[in-house]
Design a protein around this motif. Structure first.
Motif, PDB file in Angstrom:
ATOM      1  N   GLU A  19     -30.649  -9.733  38.765  1.00 12.08           N
ATOM      2  CA  GLU A  19     -29.454 -10.250  38.103  1.00 12.08           C
ATOM      3  C   GLU A  19     -28.396  -9.147  38.154  1.00 12.08           C
ATOM      4  N   TRP A  20     -27.130  -9.511  38.074  1.00  8.61           N
ATOM      5  CA  TRP A  20     -26.051  -8.531  38.210  1.00  8.61           C
ATOM      6  C   TRP A  20     -26.121  -7.471  37.125  1.00  8.61           C
ATOM      7  N   LEU A  21     -25.987  -6.209  37.553  1.00  9.35           N
ATOM      8  CA  LEU A  21     -25.974  -5.053  36.663  1.00  9.35           C
ATOM      9  C   LEU A  21     -24.729  -4.223  36.967  1.00  9.35           C
ATOM     10  N   LEU A  22     -24.091  -3.709  35.930  1.00  6.68           N
ATOM     11  CA  LEU A  22     -22.907  -2.860  36.079  1.00  6.68           C
ATOM     12  C   LEU A  22     -23.329  -1.404  35.952  1.00  6.68           C
ATOM     13  N   TYR A  23     -22.986  -0.603  36.951  1.00  7.18           N
ATOM     14  CA  TYR A  23     -23.333   0.818  36.993  1.00  7.18           C
ATOM     15  C   TYR A  23     -22.046   1.618  36.802  1.00  7.18           C
ATOM     16  N   ILE A  24     -21.890   2.231  35.638  1.00  9.29           N
ATOM     17  CA  ILE A  24     -20.729   3.059  35.327  1.00  9.29           C
ATOM     18  C   ILE A  24     -21.134   4.514  35.544  1.00  9.29           C
ATOM     19  N   GLN A  49     -16.642   6.075  38.707  1.00  9.27           N
ATOM     20  CA  GLN A  49     -16.854   4.923  39.588  1.00  9.27           C
ATOM     21  C   GLN A  49     -17.562   3.828  38.800  1.00  9.27           C
ATOM     22  N   ARG A  50     -17.309   2.610  39.185  1.00 16.12           N
ATOM     23  CA  ARG A  50     -18.021   1.455  38.632  1.00 16.12           C
ATOM     24  C   ARG A  50     -18.428   0.566  39.787  1.00 16.12           C
ATOM     25  N   MET A  51     -19.627   0.041  39.701  1.00 15.83           N
ATOM     26  CA  MET A  51     -20.062  -0.895  40.734  1.00 15.83           C
ATOM     27  C   MET A  51     -21.045  -1.890  40.149  1.00 15.83           C
ATOM     28  N   ILE A  76     -26.241   1.956  33.055  1.00 16.69           N
ATOM     29  CA  ILE A  76     -26.412   0.654  33.697  1.00 16.69           C
ATOM     30  C   ILE A  76     -26.514  -0.413  32.608  1.00 16.69           C
ATOM     31  N   TYR A  77     -25.656  -1.427  32.733  1.00 15.34           N
ATOM     32  CA  TYR A  77     -25.553  -2.490  31.734  1.00 15.34           C
ATOM     33  C   TYR A  77     -25.866  -3.841  32.365  1.00 15.34           C
ATOM     34  N   THR A  78     -26.414  -4.737  31.568  1.00 15.77           N
ATOM     35  CA  THR A  78     -26.580  -6.123  31.994  1.00 15.77           C
ATOM     36  C   THR A  78     -25.212  -6.801  31.962  1.00 15.77           C
ATOM     37  N   ALA A  79     -25.114  -7.973  32.555  1.00 14.59           N
ATOM     38  CA  ALA A  79     -23.843  -8.703  32.594  1.00 14.59           C
ATOM     39  C   ALA A  79     -23.341  -9.055  31.200  1.00 14.59           C
ATOM     40  N   ARG A  82     -25.495  -5.244  27.574  1.00 12.75           N
ATOM     41  CA  ARG A  82     -26.574  -4.425  26.991  1.00 12.75           C
ATOM     42  C   ARG A  82     -26.855  -3.215  27.865  1.00 12.75           C
ATOM     43  N   LEU A  83     -26.867  -2.016  27.272  1.00 13.56           N
ATOM     44  CA  LEU A  83     -27.233  -0.805  27.998  1.00 13.56           C
ATOM     45  C   LEU A  83     -28.735  -0.838  28.241  1.00 13.56           C
ATOM     46  N   VAL A  84     -29.142  -0.791  29.515  1.00 12.18           N
ATOM     47  CA  VAL A  84     -30.562  -0.879  29.835  1.00 12.18           C
ATOM     48  C   VAL A  84     -31.120   0.410  30.452  1.00 12.18           C
ATOM     49  N   VAL A  85     -30.267   1.203  31.112  1.00 11.66           N
ATOM     50  CA  VAL A  85     -30.734   2.430  31.764  1.00 11.66           C
ATOM     51  C   VAL A  85     -29.652   3.497  31.663  1.00 11.66           C
ATOM     52  N   SER A  86     -30.067   4.745  31.420  1.00  9.55           N
ATOM     53  CA  SER A  86     -29.180   5.906  31.503  1.00  9.55           C
ATOM     54  C   SER A  86     -29.704   6.808  32.616  1.00  9.55           C
TER      55      SER A  86
END
Length: 120
Positions: free
Chosen positions: A77-82, A13-15, A99-102, A105-109
């Motif tokens: 700010e928008w973050l992409l959660y893969i 899933q991606r959101m 979790i990546y910034t727009a 950049r990978l910011v959270v695992s």
């Protein structure tokens, strides 16, 4: 849960998400907001490739949830959660997320194991 073509869904899933409004500058607010959001859909990824439960209710319970914060970010700010689930069997499912910034950049695992129970 199967697609309209009769095939099981992929366990991915991606959101995109972000906090409503503007959060204070203190990084703790941003970490807390993302920690909350990280638990909203991750474990449901484990259910995607499995057959329908014929309308029966599924109970999910988190057994373990871990997070690694790699660098500063803003949760407003928008973050992409893969999200992906490499394993689900015997009423237990494992899922992990990034979790990546727009700007990429990978910011959270994130990693989570959960218990799944189909109610009769």
């Amino acid at each position: 849960m199967w697609s309209s073509h009769g095939e099981p869904y992929s366990p991915h899933q991606r959101m995109w998400f972000r906090a409503r409004g503007t959060l204070p500058a203190d990084p703790l607010y941003h970490v807390c907001a993302v920690a909350y959001a990280s638990d909203l859909r991750l474990i449901t990824t484990t259910l995607l490739p499995h057959r329908s439960t014929d309308g029966r209710t599924i109970s999910l319970a988190s057994l373990d949830h871990a997070m690694w914060f790699h660098r500063p970010f803003r949760a407003d700010e928008w973050l992409l959660y893969i999200q992906e689930s490499p394993s689900a069997s015997g009423s237990r499912g494992f899922a992990r997320g990034e979790i990546y910034t727009a700007d990429g950049r990978l910011v959270v695992s994130v990693a989570q194991e959960g218990l799944m129970h189909v109610k009769p």
